[in-house]
Design a protein around this motif. Sequence first.
Motif, PDB file in Angstrom:
ATOM      1  N   LEU A 176     -10.471   4.244  -2.863  1.00  0.00           N
ATOM      2  CA  LEU A 176      -9.862   3.160  -3.155  1.00  0.00           C
ATOM      3  C   LEU A 176      -9.540   2.391  -1.773  1.00  0.00           C
ATOM      4  N   ARG A 177      -9.511   2.794  -0.883  1.00  0.00           N
ATOM      5  CA  ARG A 177      -9.450   2.205   0.586  1.00  0.00           C
ATOM      6  C   ARG A 177     -10.600   1.534   0.804  1.00  0.00           C
ATOM      7  N   SER A 216      -8.889  13.568  -1.662  1.00  0.00           N
ATOM      8  CA  SER A 216      -7.906  12.788  -2.015  1.00  0.00           C
ATOM      9  C   SER A 216      -7.059  12.596  -0.817  1.00  0.00           C
ATOM     10  N   LEU A 269      -3.486   6.869  -0.609  1.00  0.00           N
ATOM     11  CA  LEU A 269      -4.377   6.351  -1.495  1.00  0.00           C
ATOM     12  C   LEU A 269      -5.839   7.263  -1.332  1.00  0.00           C
ATOM     13  N   HIS A 270      -6.417   7.148  -2.163  1.00  0.00           N
ATOM     14  CA  HIS A 270      -7.813   7.802  -2.375  1.00  0.00           C
ATOM     15  C   HIS A 270      -8.824   7.171  -1.251  1.00  0.00           C
ATOM     16  N   THR A 272      -2.935   4.999 -10.301  1.00  0.00           N
ATOM     17  CA  THR A 272      -2.671   3.717  -9.359  1.00  0.00           C
ATOM     18  C   THR A 272      -2.929   2.532  -9.911  1.00  0.00           C
ATOM     19  N   HIS A 315       1.846   3.711  -7.598  1.00  0.00           N
ATOM     20  CA  HIS A 315       1.728   4.889  -8.270  1.00  0.00           C
ATOM     21  C   HIS A 315       2.406   4.609  -9.712  1.00  0.00           C
ATOM     22  N   ILE A 339       0.970  -1.195   0.023  1.00  0.00           N
ATOM     23  CA  ILE A 339       0.048   0.039   0.019  1.00  0.00           C
ATOM     24  C   ILE A 339       0.867   1.460  -0.036  1.00  0.00           C
ATOM     25  N   SER A 390       6.196   3.467  -3.688  1.00  0.00           N
ATOM     26  CA  SER A 390       5.945   2.778  -4.819  1.00  0.00           C
ATOM     27  C   SER A 390       7.287   1.758  -5.338  1.00  0.00           C
ATOM     28  N   LEU A 443      -0.468  -2.219  -4.510  1.00  0.00           N
ATOM     29  CA  LEU A 443      -0.902  -0.855  -5.135  1.00  0.00           C
ATOM     30  C   LEU A 443       0.341   0.196  -5.406  1.00  0.00           C
TER      31      LEU A 443
END
Length: 302
Positions: free
Chosen positions: A105-106, A247, A101-102, A271, A147, A97, A129, A145
């Motif tokens: 998306l969570r 965000s 994260l938006h 993402t 970027h 993770i 990332s 996940l």
Amino acid sequence: MEMFHLRYFVAVAENLSFSKAARQLHMATSPLSQRVRDLERDLGSVLFERDSHHVQLTEAGAALLPIAKDVLGRFDDIPWRLRQATGPQRPEVYIGIPPGLHPSLRERLKSFEQRCADECDVKRWPGSSSDLLAGVQRGELAMALVHLPVHAEGIEVFEVMREPLGAVLPASEFGSRTSVSLHELVDHTYVSPAARMLPSYFDEVEVRLRAAGIHRRMALNTGDYGSTSEFVANGGAFTISMLDPESGMQKHRNENTVVLPFEDFDAAMSTGLIWRQDRAEGHCDLRRFIESAKSELSGPMA
């Protein structure tokens, strides 16, 4: 010859750049170059043709690359295979993770975890990332996940979300505006947090800004987005962040800044879900979990 020699060689071979490989490995260029020369001496073969502008694999280097990657893959799989052989009967699936994260998306990730609850425990593993990509490559993480973009051999990528970016600007100058164009920012300084904090997409942003004639730069030696915002609020500067106020990375907003969409720049950061192709192909349960994650995590931004 040690395992790290092969890891350094592969990083240079995949990037065809000692400086890029050094950044990926979080080390200086000089010791990386020396370690590669040590490997060349141990093998009795020149692996790279180098000059001040280009790096290319020699015939020996091209022959070594698939061998080195196979050896590293087997070595990196040892912890995963050991857990499979000695671990509990109930499987654990580790998913990487990244920060910011938006929220939607969570929520999708939570739904995925609940969907898998009868079969396995989904464990979250935080990291940047680049670190999460390395974890997937080494077999420590089943998937992650990250970027985007991600360009790594043997890694499959599935985009799950695309978030528009906007300009973070001083409210004293742009408070009455609803959008801004790049040419209006030519005399402003582009401010960014430390390079290690920025997703790789921001390399493309840099190219676009320079093409628009924006050349003034300031990189703050901090990962604190709030500090970047405070500097922008002083005037004569801007940065770039998520446009959506919901965000998870929208930490630039305060009473002294505004975030505006670009009129002439379709900036967006994606993402994606990544996993190692060979592990998914050789493990039917993992492939099933990946397909379930793709289904649960993808969709329009809420």
